[in-house]
Enzyme design. Structure first.
Site, short mmCIF file in Angstrom:
data_model
loop_
_atom_site.label_atom_id
_atom_site.label_comp_id
_atom_site.label_asym_id
_atom_site.label_seq_id
_atom_site.Cartn_x
_atom_site.Cartn_y
_atom_site.Cartn_z
N CYS A 78 -1.97 -14.77 17.13
CA CYS A 78 -1.64 -15.97 17.89
C CYS A 78 -1.20 -15.60 19.31
O CYS A 78 -1.99 -15.04 20.07
CB CYS A 78 -0.60 -16.82 17.14
N HIS A 182 -3.60 -17.93 12.54
CA HIS A 182 -2.58 -17.21 11.77
C HIS A 182 -3.18 -16.75 10.45
O HIS A 182 -3.25 -17.54 9.50
CB HIS A 182 -1.39 -18.13 11.49
N GLU A 184 -1.86 -15.02 8.27
CA GLU A 184 -0.81 -15.08 7.23
C GLU A 184 -0.58 -16.51 6.73
O GLU A 184 0.17 -16.73 5.80
CB GLU A 184 0.50 -14.48 7.78
#
Lengths: 201, 251
Positions: A78, A182, A184
């Site tokens: 990001c 992202h 994650e």
């Protein structure tokens, strides 16, 4: 061991949670020696570019990051991806890490809802190891109002369509990778990308 | 192309999932971490926990719920309810939430939106808005779970939220909430037209086609529902399949 750079920016726990879930050893750190000792490095980040660059400078890690990114796999996530570029125009002109040629600027396509928030489809521009095992219909989670402009197509590994092409995965054709989304927070697709990154060593 | 998001919401009280109708008649229905995992399997694009606990102890329990969910579920998590200060926002994000949703607190103290956005970024500040029609194309904002009419114009308020730095609006219609007759399309349209930030439709989903209808009739970015998913009447997967069959892009 993956060093996750902790310079006061958010979402570092999410990155650690995802790596823990994958069984990949990681450590949150703001110490030079940890970056030097690590097998790989992740630079996360949420917030504003000038603020983040300042935090990195204050932590005294900028030179170490530049050196280490030449010798071991390095992933910016990001804002961490945006910091890889030469310059940003968020609020004010501000120098970045300069690991990838190009700049970061506002998403300006008219009529778009801003921030670009939600799941968008990955369109591949290049075949790179971190895409191993991904299909043609993979969605990842974005949230940002600024985007990268690569100077060379050669640094653009994947993009998503939002008004125009939004660089989604970039790299220097060496050790450096960056994800605008992202991983994650991108479900199974994101976990696969993180696993692929971890397996680069 | 950006996909339309389907968001299940879990109302949590003292660490248990509960669901009421029209904000009243609450019953307990399950464990929030398990529910979140199940929604993740079904393909939920985000998960919202709405904390309806009043007590301080309950807040701690809520943060544990977020912490435990964030270790197992790798999609964005939002926590709403009871967030009054910048410290509350920090604590919630640190527990593993990606966004907070502020509602009554933001109406009473709009500076909370600005401070939150300045410190943590607009992307993590969602403003929840409860509103009710008071005439044709005219709505007023309520607080405290729909109990207090602030006599504040809805459109003025959402514009102000955007100016203050909100990253998203979650719009809940008191008129359609729990009635299960579909989302409040006129209200939704008016808010989507008034702001540039993403708008989540909330309140009123009662059947499969209601989600696609909101996406086809308005430019909302996401649709949220609680009981419909919670009582296993529909899965997130079924809703997405219906949207896909109608040409709507979903993940």
């Amino acid at each position: 061991m993956i060093a996750i750079i902790d310079y006061g920016a958010g979402n570092i726990f999410s990155v650690k949670n995802a790596l823990d879930h994958l069984g990949v050893e990681s450590k949150l750190t703001d110490k030079k020696e940890d970056l030097i000792a690590a097998d790989e490095i992740i630079l996360p980040g949420v917030g504003a570019f000038p603020w983040a660059m300042n935090m990195l400078k204050n932590s005294g890690l900028v030179d170490t990051i530049k050196e280490q990114a030449k010798v071991k796999p390095f992933l910016g996530i990001c804002l961490g991806m945006q910091l890889l570029f030469e310059k940003s125009f968020e609020f004010e002109e501000c120098d970045g890490l300069g690991l990838i040629m190009g700049r970061v600027d506002k998403i300006t396509d008219p009529g778009l809802v801003i921030p670009h928030m939600g799941w968008n489809k990955l369109e591949y521009n290049k075949e790179v190891p971190i895409f191993k095992g991904l299909g043609n219909d993979e969605y990842v989670y974005f949230v940002h109002s600024y985007k990268a402009f690569c100077e060379s197509e050669d640094n653009l590994y994947a993009y998503s369509e939002y008004g125009s092409k939004v660089p989604a995965v970039v790299g220097d054709n060496g050790f450096v990778y960056g994800c605008q989304f992202h991983p994650e927070k991108s479900g199974e697709t994101g976990l696969k990308i993180l696993r692929n990154f971890a397996e680069l060593v | 192309m950006l996909a339309k998001r389907i968001i299940p919401c879990l109302d949590v009280r003292d660490g248990k999932v509960v669901k009421g109708v029209n904000f009243e008649g609450i019953k307990e229905v399950g464990d929030p971490v398990e529910c979140a995992c199940e929604y993740n399997k079904q393909g939920a694009d985000e998960i919202v926990f709405y904390d309806i606990t009043a007590s301080h102890e309950g807040r701690g329990v809520m943060l544990d719920v977020v912490r435990n969910t964030a270790k197992k579920v790798f999609v964005p998590l939002t926590v709403g309810g009871g967030i009054k200060t910048v410290d509350d926002i920090r604590e919630t994000l640190r527990a593993g939430a990606d966004k907070v949703s502020v509602n009554s607190q933001a109406v009473q103290n709009p500076q909370l939106i600005k401070d939150g956005a300045d410190i943590f970024g607009s992307q993590c500040i969602c403003v929840g808005v409860d509103a009710k029609a008071i005439g044709e194309n005219k709505w007023t904002v309520f607080i405290n779970g729909g109990r207090i009419d602030m006599k504040m114009d809805l459109i003025d308020w959402v514009k102000k939220c955007e100016q203050l730095g909100a990253g998203e609006i979650c719009l809940n219609s008191i008129d359609t909430d729990g009635v299960r007759g579909g989302f409040d399309l006129p209200m939704l349209k008016a808010v989507v037209d008034a702001v540039k930030i993403p708008v989540i439709a909330s309140g009123g989903a009662g059947k499969l086609g209601d989600f696609a209808e909101a996406f086809l009739e308005t430019d909302c970015s996401a649709a949220l529902a609680a009981s419909l998913f919670h009582f296993h009447e529909l899965t997130v997967g079924q809703v997405k399949e219906d949207c896909r069959s109608k040409g709507i892009i979903v993940r």
